[in-house]
Design a protein around this motif. Structure first.
Motif, PDB file in Angstrom:
ATOM      1  N   ALA A  57       0.839  -1.205   0.000  1.00  0.00           N
ATOM      2  CA  ALA A  57       0.000   0.000   0.000  1.00  0.00           C
ATOM      3  C   ALA A  57       0.872   1.252   0.000  1.00  0.00           C
ATOM      4  O   ALA A  57       0.603   2.215  -0.731  1.00  0.00           O
ATOM      5  CB  ALA A  57      -0.940  -0.002   1.194  1.00  0.00           C
ATOM      6  N   CYS A  58       1.923   1.230   0.815  1.00  0.00           N
ATOM      7  CA  CYS A  58       2.841   2.382   0.866  1.00  0.00           C
ATOM      8  C   CYS A  58       3.480   2.626  -0.491  1.00  0.00           C
ATOM      9  O   CYS A  58       3.545   3.761  -0.963  1.00  0.00           O
ATOM     10  CB  CYS A  58       3.928   2.157   1.908  1.00  0.00           C
ATOM     11  N   GLU A  59       3.942   1.557  -1.111  1.00  0.00           N
ATOM     12  CA  GLU A  59       4.587   1.674  -2.434  1.00  0.00           C
ATOM     13  C   GLU A  59       3.614   2.251  -3.447  1.00  0.00           C
ATOM     14  O   GLU A  59       3.924   3.177  -4.188  1.00  0.00           O
ATOM     15  CB  GLU A  59       4.988   0.284  -2.924  1.00  0.00           C
ATOM     16  N   VAL A  60       2.422   1.639  -3.503  1.00  0.00           N
ATOM     17  CA  VAL A  60       1.403   2.033  -4.488  1.00  0.00           C
ATOM     18  C   VAL A  60       0.999   3.496  -4.289  1.00  0.00           C
ATOM     19  O   VAL A  60       0.969   4.281  -5.240  1.00  0.00           O
ATOM     20  CB  VAL A  60       0.177   1.097  -4.366  1.00  0.00           C
ATOM     21  N   PHE A  61       0.692   3.870  -3.064  1.00  0.00           N
ATOM     22  CA  PHE A  61       0.231   5.233  -2.805  1.00  0.00           C
ATOM     23  C   PHE A  61       1.359   6.252  -2.951  1.00  0.00           C
ATOM     24  O   PHE A  61       1.138   7.353  -3.448  1.00  0.00           O
ATOM     25  CB  PHE A  61      -0.422   5.337  -1.431  1.00  0.00           C
ATOM     26  N   ALA A  62       2.553   5.868  -2.527  1.00  0.00           N
ATOM     27  CA  ALA A  62       3.693   6.785  -2.644  1.00  0.00           C
ATOM     28  C   ALA A  62       3.969   7.098  -4.113  1.00  0.00           C
ATOM     29  O   ALA A  62       4.214   8.252  -4.484  1.00  0.00           O
ATOM     30  CB  ALA A  62       4.926   6.188  -1.983  1.00  0.00           C
ATOM     31  N   THR A  63       3.905   6.062  -4.968  1.00  0.00           N
ATOM     32  CA  THR A  63       4.111   6.262  -6.403  1.00  0.00           C
ATOM     33  C   THR A  63       3.044   7.197  -6.968  1.00  0.00           C
ATOM     34  O   THR A  63       3.355   8.134  -7.703  1.00  0.00           O
ATOM     35  CB  THR A  63       4.052   4.914  -7.146  1.00  0.00           C
ATOM     36  N   LEU A  64       1.807   6.940  -6.591  1.00  0.00           N
ATOM     37  CA  LEU A  64       0.691   7.750  -7.073  1.00  0.00           C
ATOM     38  C   LEU A  64       0.838   9.212  -6.663  1.00  0.00           C
ATOM     39  O   LEU A  64       0.568  10.129  -7.433  1.00  0.00           O
ATOM     40  CB  LEU A  64      -0.609   7.172  -6.508  1.00  0.00           C
ATOM     41  N   GLY A  66       3.658  10.709  -5.552  1.00  0.00           N
ATOM     42  CA  GLY A  66       4.997  11.275  -5.715  1.00  0.00           C
ATOM     43  C   GLY A  66       5.643  11.587  -4.377  1.00  0.00           C
ATOM     44  O   GLY A  66       6.302  12.625  -4.214  1.00  0.00           O
ATOM     45  N   LEU A  67       5.423  10.710  -3.405  1.00  0.00           N
ATOM     46  CA  LEU A  67       5.961  10.921  -2.067  1.00  0.00           C
ATOM     47  C   LEU A  67       6.824   9.727  -1.649  1.00  0.00           C
ATOM     48  O   LEU A  67       6.931   8.740  -2.366  1.00  0.00           O
ATOM     49  CB  LEU A  67       4.815  11.105  -1.054  1.00  0.00           C
ATOM     50  N   ASP A  68       7.426   9.832  -0.497  1.00  0.00           N
ATOM     51  CA  ASP A  68       8.314   8.798   0.029  1.00  0.00           C
ATOM     52  C   ASP A  68       7.494   7.720   0.738  1.00  0.00           C
ATOM     53  O   ASP A  68       6.736   8.013   1.661  1.00  0.00           O
ATOM     54  CB  ASP A  68       9.303   9.469   1.001  1.00  0.00           C
ATOM     55  N   PRO A  69       7.631   6.462   0.320  1.00  0.00           N
ATOM     56  CA  PRO A  69       6.878   5.380   0.974  1.00  0.00           C
ATOM     57  C   PRO A  69       7.183   5.265   2.466  1.00  0.00           C
ATOM     58  O   PRO A  69       6.378   4.736   3.230  1.00  0.00           O
ATOM     59  CB  PRO A  69       7.294   4.105   0.226  1.00  0.00           C
ATOM     60  N   GLY A  70       8.340   5.774   2.851  1.00  0.00           N
ATOM     61  CA  GLY A  70       8.733   5.744   4.259  1.00  0.00           C
ATOM     62  C   GLY A  70       7.843   6.576   5.175  1.00  0.00           C
ATOM     63  O   GLY A  70       7.913   6.455   6.403  1.00  0.00           O
ATOM     64  N   LEU A  71       6.975   7.399   4.572  1.00  0.00           N
ATOM     65  CA  LEU A  71       6.045   8.196   5.387  1.00  0.00           C
ATOM     66  C   LEU A  71       5.071   7.308   6.154  1.00  0.00           C
ATOM     67  O   LEU A  71       4.452   7.737   7.130  1.00  0.00           O
ATOM     68  CB  LEU A  71       5.264   9.172   4.501  1.00  0.00           C
ATOM     69  N   GLY A  72       4.904   6.091   5.664  1.00  0.00           N
ATOM     70  CA  GLY A  72       4.018   5.166   6.372  1.00  0.00           C
ATOM     71  C   GLY A  72       2.595   5.197   5.831  1.00  0.00           C
ATOM     72  O   GLY A  72       2.153   6.189   5.243  1.00  0.00           O
ATOM     73  N   ARG A  73       1.898   4.116   6.024  1.00  0.00           N
ATOM     74  CA  ARG A  73       0.571   3.939   5.412  1.00  0.00           C
ATOM     75  C   ARG A  73      -0.454   4.967   5.875  1.00  0.00           C
ATOM     76  O   ARG A  73      -1.195   5.519   5.066  1.00  0.00           O
ATOM     77  CB  ARG A  73       0.067   2.524   5.720  1.00  0.00           C
TER      78      ARG A  73
END
Lengths: 135, 330
Positions: A57-64, A66-73
């Motif tokens: 979910a983090c990967e998918v949303f971060a890509t969408l 344009g943010l860092d997946p490390g921000l957390g779900r």
């Protein structure tokens, strides 16, 4: 070091006990016991699949976004909701597929036999694996 | 001050013309109770259903739009539906404060199956299933012809208003559900407009009583009745969550949309565009998702520790996945 036996083992044993109760129960008692068994099953699936689902979910949303997946779900979902509300994502072609991919993971945990899950998976694969949703 | 049930029920039985042979509590929530009353009369035994709410709803809550339907109104609706040829139980008495049971009404007991899984899958219901979607269409046409002027207390909402109301309920939860956000955004683009009708409000498998030989025996659970577009009732019956596993049969898990609409037209219902039906189906899944979250949240907040209520929160994801599927075909 993890607990011995595992949390899954403990939940499995609790489920076994409830199965025994269910075998003797009827009516509302049986219904509620089955619901409780369902709750244990769901918790076990979440233990097993939850971390990977969160990471995806983090990967998918971060890509969408344009943010860092490390921000957390939690943070990513909050931002995604804000952007959807603002109208910024109204014409984003990759949004439905992204939502679908994450929901597929969620329903696999919550209710893996749900009929809508099969349909969603079929739609995802027929979308040709494009964008962030296709895997 | 309310008399205890133990005293009030035999008095009620006598008022209805019999002696109280047996009482069985069928279901009970915090706010509503249903009892089976078996009366002994000269001609034999008579089975009745008593629905009651222990306290009269506070005036503020009874305001149209919020709070549950007053039971007296529910009884009036059922009686009016029966007059119009809708299969419903017969209302026998609407009780008053003096009966000592709070808000309550009594109706004849109807026999039949309400369990969705059985209606949708049991071989003995094969014949009943064949004509059921059409029968539902005809029945909804009769319900929608009930005069809305006779029920001014019912809340009104057109498609856009129902969407907005659902969004308000969702926002009050303070949860971040991207799929629901997308649903609100997408459906707000083009809510269909239509004449407003008297709606059952919860017409779905689970609230329909079906008999293997005769099909649709009774339409139950009128507590969500309100005034809105006909397509809302037709589409709610098609929401995937209550197809009980038979997703291939969009209408209630037992029939096809064409059959439902044919029955609706044959029953005198107005023409309904498939596009409008699909919009309302998407709204149906959106509403159900929000309802699941609300029921769970209320239960957790009240410290109920109810496993049933906790688990219903996890059904929101099913509704969300159905919502996405439904939005795809708009």
């Amino acid at each position: 070091m993890t607990g011995f036996p595992s949390a899954d083992d403990l939940l499995d044993a609790a489920a076994r006990r409830l199965e025994e109760v269910a075998a003797e129960a009827a009516g509302r008692e049986l219904f509620l016991t089955r619901v409780a068994l369902g709750a244990l099953d769901t918790a076990r699936r979440e233990l097993r699949l939850g971390a990977a689902a969160d990471a995806r979910a983090c990967e998918v949303f971060a890509t969408l976004l344009g943010l860092d997946p490390g921000l957390g779900r939690e943070a990513l979902e909050a931002e995604l909701c804000r952007r959807i509300r603002s109208g910024r994502l109204d014409a984003a072609p990759e949004l439905p597929a992204a939502l679908r991919a994450v929901l597929i993971d969620q329903v696999e945990i919550d209710q893996p036999r749900y009929s809508g899950l099969a349909e969603a998976k079929a739609r995802l694969s027929s979308a040709g694996g494009s964008g962030s949703g296709g895997r | 001050m309310e008399t205890s049930i133990a005293e009030a029920l035999p008095r009620l039985a006598a008022r209805l013309g019999g002696g109280l042979a047996r009482v069985e509590r069928l279901s009970g929530g915090a706010s509503q109770e249903t009892f089976l009353l078996v009366l002994k009369e000269a001609a034999g035994e008579r089975e009745l259903i008593l629905r009651r709410r222990p306290q009269v709803a506070a005036p503020a809550a009874a305001e149209a739009g919020s709070g549950p339907l007053p039971l007296a109104l529910e009884a009036r609706l059922i009686a009016a539906a029966r007059e119009a040829g809708v299969p419903v139980p017969q209302v026998v008495a609407v009780l008053a404060a003096a009966d000592g049971l709070g808000e309550a009404y009594v109706m004849e007991r109807v026999e039949g199956e309400t369990l969705g899984g059985r209606i949708v899958r049991d071989p003995s219901f094969e014949t009943a299933r064949a004509g059921l979607a059409r029968a539902c269409g005809e029945t909804l046409a009769r319900i929608h012809r009930l005069p809305v002027e006779r029920f001014p207390e019912l809340r009104r909402a057109d498609a856009g208003e129902e969407l907005a109301r659902t969004e308000e309920l969702y926002r009050s939860l303070g949860l971040d559900r991207p799929a629901l956000e997308w649903g609100f955004r997408r459906l707000a683009r083009d809510p269909p407009s239509a004449r407003l009708r008297l709606l059952h409000g919860d017409f779905r498998t689970g609230n329909l009583m079906v008999r293997p030989e005769t099909g649709l025996a009774a339409v139950l659970d009128w507590e969500l009745a309100h005034i809105g577009p006909a397509a809302a009732d037709l589409a709610w019956l098609c929401v995937n969550s209550w197809r009980f596993g038979r997703s291939d049969r969009p209408v209630g898990g037992f029939g096809l949309r064409e059959e439902l609409l044919e029955g609706y037209a044959a029953g005198g219902g107005e023409p309904v565009e498939t596009a409008d039906l699909l919009w309302h189906e998407a709204l149906g899944s959106l509403k159900w998702g929000v309802m699941c979250l609300m029921m769970c949240r209320a239960s957790l907040a009240a410290g109920e520790r109810s496993v049933e209520r906790a688990m219903i929160g996890r059904r929101a994801s099913e509704a969300e996945i159905d919502l996405l599927n439904a939005l795809e075909v708009l």
